[in-house]
Design a protein around this motif. Structure first.
Motif, PDB file in Angstrom:
ATOM      1  N   GLU A  24       0.829  -1.212   0.000  1.00  0.00           N
ATOM      2  CA  GLU A  24       0.000   0.000   0.000  1.00  0.00           C
ATOM      3  C   GLU A  24       0.864   1.262   0.000  1.00  0.00           C
ATOM      4  N   ILE A  25       1.969   1.233   0.751  1.00  0.00           N
ATOM      5  CA  ILE A  25       2.894   2.374   0.764  1.00  0.00           C
ATOM      6  C   ILE A  25       3.494   2.545  -0.632  1.00  0.00           C
ATOM      7  N   HIS A  26       3.893   1.444  -1.246  1.00  0.00           N
ATOM      8  CA  HIS A  26       4.444   1.474  -2.605  1.00  0.00           C
ATOM      9  C   HIS A  26       3.429   2.082  -3.563  1.00  0.00           C
ATOM     10  N   ASP A  27       2.166   1.635  -3.471  1.00  0.00           N
ATOM     11  CA  ASP A  27       1.116   2.183  -4.334  1.00  0.00           C
ATOM     12  C   ASP A  27       0.938   3.689  -4.109  1.00  0.00           C
ATOM     13  N   LEU A  28       1.014   4.107  -2.863  1.00  0.00           N
ATOM     14  CA  LEU A  28       0.884   5.536  -2.550  1.00  0.00           C
ATOM     15  C   LEU A  28       1.967   6.338  -3.269  1.00  0.00           C
ATOM     16  N   TYR A  29       3.204   5.854  -3.191  1.00  0.00           N
ATOM     17  CA  TYR A  29       4.314   6.544  -3.839  1.00  0.00           C
ATOM     18  C   TYR A  29       4.198   6.515  -5.363  1.00  0.00           C
ATOM     19  N   ASP A  30       3.537   5.488  -5.890  1.00  0.00           N
ATOM     20  CA  ASP A  30       3.347   5.381  -7.340  1.00  0.00           C
ATOM     21  C   ASP A  30       2.103   6.116  -7.827  1.00  0.00           C
ATOM     22  N   GLY A  31       1.395   6.795  -6.911  1.00  0.00           N
ATOM     23  CA  GLY A  31       0.219   7.546  -7.301  1.00  0.00           C
ATOM     24  C   GLY A  31      -1.040   6.702  -7.450  1.00  0.00           C
ATOM     25  N   ARG A  32      -1.001   5.454  -7.002  1.00  0.00           N
ATOM     26  CA  ARG A  32      -2.157   4.563  -7.110  1.00  0.00           C
ATOM     27  C   ARG A  32      -2.737   4.231  -5.742  1.00  0.00           C
ATOM     28  N   GLY A  33      -2.349   4.992  -4.738  1.00  0.00           N
ATOM     29  CA  GLY A  33      -2.739   4.664  -3.373  1.00  0.00           C
ATOM     30  C   GLY A  33      -4.167   5.023  -3.037  1.00  0.00           C
ATOM     31  N   SER A  34      -4.659   4.352  -2.030  1.00  0.00           N
ATOM     32  CA  SER A  34      -5.976   4.624  -1.468  1.00  0.00           C
ATOM     33  C   SER A  34      -5.790   4.840   0.026  1.00  0.00           C
ATOM     34  N   GLY A  35      -6.228   5.993   0.517  1.00  0.00           N
ATOM     35  CA  GLY A  35      -6.095   6.280   1.943  1.00  0.00           C
ATOM     36  C   GLY A  35      -6.796   5.251   2.809  1.00  0.00           C
ATOM     37  N   GLU A  36      -7.971   4.797   2.371  1.00  0.00           N
ATOM     38  CA  GLU A  36      -8.720   3.803   3.148  1.00  0.00           C
ATOM     39  C   GLU A  36      -7.990   2.471   3.204  1.00  0.00           C
ATOM     40  N   ARG A  37      -7.479   2.008   2.060  1.00  0.00           N
ATOM     41  CA  ARG A  37      -6.724   0.738   2.041  1.00  0.00           C
ATOM     42  C   ARG A  37      -5.442   0.858   2.860  1.00  0.00           C
ATOM     43  N   LEU A  38      -4.773   2.001   2.729  1.00  0.00           N
ATOM     44  CA  LEU A  38      -3.528   2.226   3.472  1.00  0.00           C
ATOM     45  C   LEU A  38      -3.789   2.189   4.979  1.00  0.00           C
ATOM     46  N   LEU A  39      -4.805   2.895   5.430  1.00  0.00           N
ATOM     47  CA  LEU A  39      -5.116   2.912   6.853  1.00  0.00           C
ATOM     48  C   LEU A  39      -5.513   1.522   7.342  1.00  0.00           C
ATOM     49  N   ALA A  40      -6.303   0.786   6.567  1.00  0.00           N
ATOM     50  CA  ALA A  40      -6.698  -0.573   6.961  1.00  0.00           C
ATOM     51  C   ALA A  40      -5.474  -1.483   7.049  1.00  0.00           C
ATOM     52  N   ALA A  41      -4.570  -1.372   6.094  1.00  0.00           N
ATOM     53  CA  ALA A  41      -3.352  -2.189   6.110  1.00  0.00           C
ATOM     54  C   ALA A  41      -2.469  -1.824   7.300  1.00  0.00           C
ATOM     55  N   PHE A  42      -2.354  -0.527   7.584  1.00  0.00           N
ATOM     56  CA  PHE A  42      -1.557  -0.088   8.724  1.00  0.00           C
ATOM     57  C   PHE A  42      -2.135  -0.651  10.022  1.00  0.00           C
ATOM     58  N   ARG A  43      -3.435  -0.535  10.205  1.00  0.00           N
ATOM     59  CA  ARG A  43      -4.082  -0.985  11.429  1.00  0.00           C
ATOM     60  C   ARG A  43      -3.922  -2.490  11.635  1.00  0.00           C
ATOM     61  N   ALA A  44      -3.859  -3.275  10.546  1.00  0.00           N
ATOM     62  CA  ALA A  44      -3.768  -4.734  10.642  1.00  0.00           C
ATOM     63  C   ALA A  44      -2.337  -5.245  10.803  1.00  0.00           C
ATOM     64  N   ALA A  45      -1.356  -4.426  10.457  1.00  0.00           N
ATOM     65  CA  ALA A  45       0.040  -4.870  10.450  1.00  0.00           C
ATOM     66  C   ALA A  45       0.647  -4.882  11.847  1.00  0.00           C
ATOM     67  N   ALA A  46       1.420  -5.919  12.126  1.00  0.00           N
ATOM     68  CA  ALA A  46       2.211  -5.994  13.355  1.00  0.00           C
ATOM     69  C   ALA A  46       3.566  -5.365  13.036  1.00  0.00           C
ATOM     70  N   LEU A  47       3.778  -4.161  13.544  1.00  0.00           N
ATOM     71  CA  LEU A  47       4.964  -3.374  13.212  1.00  0.00           C
ATOM     72  C   LEU A  47       6.048  -3.508  14.270  1.00  0.00           C
ATOM     73  N   TYR A  48       7.272  -3.235  13.864  1.00  0.00           N
ATOM     74  CA  TYR A  48       8.413  -3.237  14.779  1.00  0.00           C
ATOM     75  C   TYR A  48       8.555  -1.847  15.380  1.00  0.00           C
ATOM     76  N   VAL A  49       8.532  -1.768  16.705  1.00  0.00           N
ATOM     77  CA  VAL A  49       8.666  -0.503  17.424  1.00  0.00           C
ATOM     78  C   VAL A  49       9.908  -0.606  18.302  1.00  0.00           C
ATOM     79  N   PRO A  50      10.958   0.189  18.016  1.00  0.00           N
ATOM     80  CA  PRO A  50      12.211   0.059  18.762  1.00  0.00           C
ATOM     81  C   PRO A  50      12.072   0.461  20.230  1.00  0.00           C
ATOM     82  N   LEU A  51      12.789  -0.250  21.059  1.00  0.00           N
ATOM     83  CA  LEU A  51      12.894   0.079  22.482  1.00  0.00           C
ATOM     84  C   LEU A  51      14.181   0.862  22.683  1.00  0.00           C
ATOM     85  N   VAL A  52      14.083   1.978  23.345  1.00  0.00           N
ATOM     86  CA  VAL A  52      15.229   2.834  23.583  1.00  0.00           C
ATOM     87  C   VAL A  52      15.284   3.124  25.075  1.00  0.00           C
TER      88      VAL A  52
END
Length: 157
Positions: A24-52
């Motif tokens: 979805e991020i790639h599509d956004l950069y290529d001008g084919r992105g959808s804010g709704e799809r991007l937000l849904a993908a972000f919400r579903a993804a298990a992301l790496y959050v660094p501990l400092v």
């Protein structure tokens, strides 16, 4: 959430969802992105959050907005850690093993952002792959973060 170290991430945990977010991020950069799809993908993804050390979450303030850092891949996290270690006035070199939490994007937006706002009293969003080729900002706006911390819904905004 669970703590792990980069260089040995849990195989298979959230890989499909992270791949969807990266697409979805790639599509956004290529001008084919959808804010709704991007937000849904972000919400579903298990992301790496660094501990400092000495920080509840790794973040930075830029122009009055606090940005919590999250990453789509262990390689993106490692790139960030290397850049941070090489920056002036940053603590010690990167050892090759970076501690991180695995956190759902929905938990970052719905829980971590409001907690950060309560602690810092600053507008807070999430910065994805900040040191990468295709960084993404999830801004503190309505329909992204909870309404009580969305800057476009605050009094006087």
């Amino acid at each position: 959430m669970r703590a792990e170290t980069a260089g040995g991430p849990a195989v298979g945990v959230g890989n499909l969802e992270r791949a969807r977010l990266a697409a979805e991020i790639h599509d956004l950069y290529d001008g084919r992105g959808s804010g709704e799809r991007l937000l849904a993908a972000f919400r579903a993804a298990a992301l790496y959050v660094p501990l400092v050390e000495d920080e509840p979450m790794c973040s930075a303030a830029v122009d009055g907005v606090q940005w919590l850092y999250a990453f789509t891949a262990a390689g993106e996290l490692e790139r960030f850690a290397r850049a941070r270690a090489e920056a002036p006035k940053q603590p010690g070199p990167v050892s090759g093993r970076i501690a991180y939490w695995t956190v759902l994007g929905s938990r970052l937006l719905d829980v971590a952002v409001p907690v950060a706002v309560a602690e810092t009293r600053a507008a807070t969003g999430v910065s994805v792959d900040v040191a990468g080729v295709r960084p993404l900002l999830m801004p503190p706006l309505s329909k992204v973060v909870p309404d009580p911390v969305a800057v476009d819904l605050l009094d006087g905004a």
